[in-house]
Design a protein around this motif. Sequence first.
Motif, mmCIF file in Angstrom:
data_model
loop_
_atom_site.group_PDB
_atom_site.id
_atom_site.type_symbol
_atom_site.label_atom_id
_atom_site.label_comp_id
_atom_site.label_asym_id
_atom_site.label_seq_id
_atom_site.Cartn_x
_atom_site.Cartn_y
_atom_site.Cartn_z
ATOM 1 N N PHE A 91 0.825 -1.212 0.000
ATOM 2 C CA PHE A 91 0.000 0.000 0.000
ATOM 3 C C PHE A 91 0.862 1.266 0.000
ATOM 4 O O PHE A 91 2.063 1.223 0.285
ATOM 5 C CB PHE A 91 -0.928 0.006 1.222
ATOM 6 C CG PHE A 91 -1.880 -1.159 1.248
ATOM 7 C CD1 PHE A 91 -3.029 -1.158 0.469
ATOM 8 C CD2 PHE A 91 -1.617 -2.282 2.028
ATOM 9 C CE1 PHE A 91 -3.897 -2.245 0.474
ATOM 10 C CE2 PHE A 91 -2.490 -3.370 2.042
ATOM 11 C CZ PHE A 91 -3.631 -3.346 1.263
ATOM 12 N N GLN A 92 0.202 2.373 -0.263
ATOM 13 C CA GLN A 92 0.893 3.666 -0.317
ATOM 14 C C GLN A 92 1.587 4.006 1.001
ATOM 15 O O GLN A 92 2.689 4.536 1.025
ATOM 16 C CB GLN A 92 -0.133 4.752 -0.685
ATOM 17 C CG GLN A 92 0.445 6.146 -0.735
ATOM 18 C CD GLN A 92 -0.540 7.142 -1.340
ATOM 19 O OE1 GLN A 92 -1.557 6.762 -1.924
ATOM 20 N NE2 GLN A 92 -0.238 8.419 -1.190
ATOM 21 N N ASN A 93 0.900 3.699 2.122
ATOM 22 C CA ASN A 93 1.410 4.123 3.434
ATOM 23 C C ASN A 93 2.272 3.085 4.155
ATOM 24 O O ASN A 93 2.454 3.184 5.356
ATOM 25 C CB ASN A 93 0.245 4.512 4.337
ATOM 26 C CG ASN A 93 -0.547 5.650 3.748
ATOM 27 O OD1 ASN A 93 0.030 6.547 3.140
ATOM 28 N ND2 ASN A 93 -1.862 5.606 3.888
ATOM 29 N N PHE A 94 2.756 2.112 3.451
ATOM 30 C CA PHE A 94 3.662 1.071 3.960
ATOM 31 C C PHE A 94 2.987 0.165 5.005
ATOM 32 O O PHE A 94 3.175 -1.030 4.995
ATOM 33 C CB PHE A 94 4.976 1.644 4.525
ATOM 34 C CG PHE A 94 5.523 2.856 3.798
ATOM 35 C CD1 PHE A 94 5.557 2.888 2.410
ATOM 36 C CD2 PHE A 94 5.984 3.968 4.492
ATOM 37 C CE1 PHE A 94 6.058 3.996 1.721
ATOM 38 C CE2 PHE A 94 6.488 5.073 3.828
ATOM 39 C CZ PHE A 94 6.520 5.093 2.439
ATOM 40 N N ASN A 95 2.223 0.775 5.948
ATOM 41 C CA ASN A 95 1.518 0.005 6.981
ATOM 42 C C ASN A 95 2.429 -0.901 7.807
ATOM 43 O O ASN A 95 2.060 -2.021 8.134
ATOM 44 C CB ASN A 95 0.383 -0.840 6.373
ATOM 45 C CG ASN A 95 -0.712 -0.005 5.753
ATOM 46 O OD1 ASN A 95 -0.759 1.218 5.972
ATOM 47 N ND2 ASN A 95 -1.592 -0.611 5.002
ATOM 48 N N LEU A 96 3.606 -0.394 8.171
ATOM 49 C CA LEU A 96 4.490 -1.160 9.053
ATOM 50 C C LEU A 96 4.103 -0.880 10.504
ATOM 51 O O LEU A 96 3.604 0.202 10.829
ATOM 52 C CB LEU A 96 5.949 -0.759 8.822
ATOM 53 C CG LEU A 96 6.482 -0.985 7.410
ATOM 54 C CD1 LEU A 96 7.903 -0.444 7.278
ATOM 55 C CD2 LEU A 96 6.439 -2.461 7.023
ATOM 56 N N GLU A 166 -0.792 2.264 -5.417
ATOM 57 C CA GLU A 166 0.000 3.498 -5.356
ATOM 58 C C GLU A 166 1.225 3.348 -4.456
ATOM 59 O O GLU A 166 1.436 4.150 -3.542
ATOM 60 C CB GLU A 166 -0.835 4.657 -4.790
ATOM 61 C CG GLU A 166 -2.096 4.963 -5.537
ATOM 62 C CD GLU A 166 -1.926 6.006 -6.638
ATOM 63 O OE1 GLU A 166 -0.770 6.365 -6.977
ATOM 64 O OE2 GLU A 166 -2.954 6.430 -7.163
ATOM 65 N N PRO A 167 2.058 2.328 -4.700
ATOM 66 C CA PRO A 167 3.176 2.092 -3.778
ATOM 67 C C PRO A 167 4.200 3.226 -3.771
ATOM 68 O O PRO A 167 5.025 3.298 -2.869
ATOM 69 C CB PRO A 167 3.800 0.793 -4.297
ATOM 70 C CG PRO A 167 3.451 0.759 -5.744
ATOM 71 C CD PRO A 167 2.086 1.383 -5.835
ATOM 72 N N THR A 168 4.142 4.096 -4.776
ATOM 73 C CA THR A 168 5.125 5.184 -4.856
ATOM 74 C C THR A 168 4.519 6.525 -4.467
ATOM 75 O O THR A 168 5.188 7.559 -4.541
ATOM 76 C CB THR A 168 5.689 5.289 -6.287
ATOM 77 O OG1 THR A 168 4.636 5.707 -7.171
ATOM 78 C CG2 THR A 168 6.210 3.951 -6.780
ATOM 79 N N GLY A 169 3.263 6.514 -4.028
ATOM 80 C CA GLY A 169 2.539 7.761 -3.758
ATOM 81 C C GLY A 169 3.170 8.657 -2.702
ATOM 82 O O GLY A 169 3.010 9.875 -2.745
ATOM 83 N N ASN A 170 3.900 8.053 -1.747
ATOM 84 C CA ASN A 170 4.530 8.849 -0.691
ATOM 85 C C ASN A 170 6.033 9.028 -0.905
ATOM 86 O O ASN A 170 6.747 9.395 0.022
ATOM 87 C CB ASN A 170 4.320 8.189 0.677
ATOM 88 C CG ASN A 170 2.898 8.382 1.181
ATOM 89 O OD1 ASN A 170 2.098 9.052 0.544
ATOM 90 N ND2 ASN A 170 2.587 7.783 2.320
ATOM 91 N N LEU A 171 6.500 8.743 -2.116
ATOM 92 C CA LEU A 171 7.944 8.770 -2.359
ATOM 93 C C LEU A 171 8.289 9.772 -3.455
ATOM 94 O O LEU A 171 7.467 10.074 -4.308
ATOM 95 C CB LEU A 171 8.408 7.368 -2.794
ATOM 96 C CG LEU A 171 8.058 6.219 -1.839
ATOM 97 C CD1 LEU A 171 8.395 4.875 -2.465
ATOM 98 C CD2 LEU A 171 8.771 6.382 -0.497
ATOM 99 N N ASP A 172 9.528 10.280 -3.422
ATOM 100 C CA ASP A 172 9.963 11.153 -4.524
ATOM 101 C C ASP A 172 10.082 10.299 -5.791
ATOM 102 O O ASP A 172 10.116 9.065 -5.724
ATOM 103 C CB ASP A 172 11.296 11.839 -4.180
ATOM 104 C CG ASP A 172 12.426 10.852 -4.023
ATOM 105 O OD1 ASP A 172 12.928 10.354 -5.043
ATOM 106 O OD2 ASP A 172 12.792 10.547 -2.866
#
Length: 219
Positions: A91-96, A166-172
């Motif tokens: 997911f976008q927010n990693f959820n770790l 959206e795995p890259t949504g929070n990344l540059d």
Amino acid sequence: MTFIKARNLLKQYRQGAKTINAVDGINLNMNKGEFLAIIGPSGSGKSTLLQLIGGLDRPTKGTIEIDDIEITKISDAKLTTLRRDKMGFIFQNFNLIPTLTAAQNIEAVIAKRSKSDRKKVKEVLKQVGLEERANHLPSLLSGGEQQRVAIARALINEPEIILADEPTGNLDSKTGESIIQILHNLNKRNKKTVILVSHSDYVKKYADQTIEIKDGKIT
Ligand SMILES: Nc1ncnc2c1ncn2[C@@H]1O[C@H](COP(=O)(O)OP(=O)(O)OP(=O)(O)O)[C@@H](O)[C@H]1O
Ligand SMILES: [Mg+2]
């Protein structure tokens, strides 16, 4: 051979007095080992579609077959087992879990415990290039590294299908592309079937098949 098949998928949500067709009559076919990109603007129904294919939610109408199993007809318990055995989610927010190290986050989701768990955790961390970070808490990792831990976690139960929303949504953009590259390698080298949801057009170049959606429909 068709591995994933969706027919006339409809997912309706009620929003007050209105009914919204979040997914509206979608058909798709995927072969084993294919890389599918689902792209479209915000609110177009990408996450809803991914959740239906991943068995995280059920359609209002329509059918989904995965490996000849009609998942819209099976019980919640069977669906949970199928998800656990066949699918890895990112997911976008990693959820770790913030209080667990990278290795512990991965260990925590192992479905069938065995003596070789520690070795397996090491292997999946190696696959995403993070062996050196096994004992780090998420807060000590960069966004890209956290997402790589999440990918390793998705791999630990050896899923056939990887679903990424959206795995890259929070990344540059540079870190984001390195994450897409990892998914591409898992597809090409490890023969994983990959379904990737994205806003970004550039992911098309990694995909065998791209569907563009708007207002719940394939355009
Ligand atoms: N649980 C829900 N209840 C009501 N409406 C919902 C729900 N989930 C999604 N929707 C609506 O369904 C439509 C599709 O949403 P969805 O989250 O699938 O879009 P998306 O393409 O993933 O958007 P984004 O790119 O912003 O993540 C939107 O109109 C949204 O408001
Ligand atoms: Mg979404």
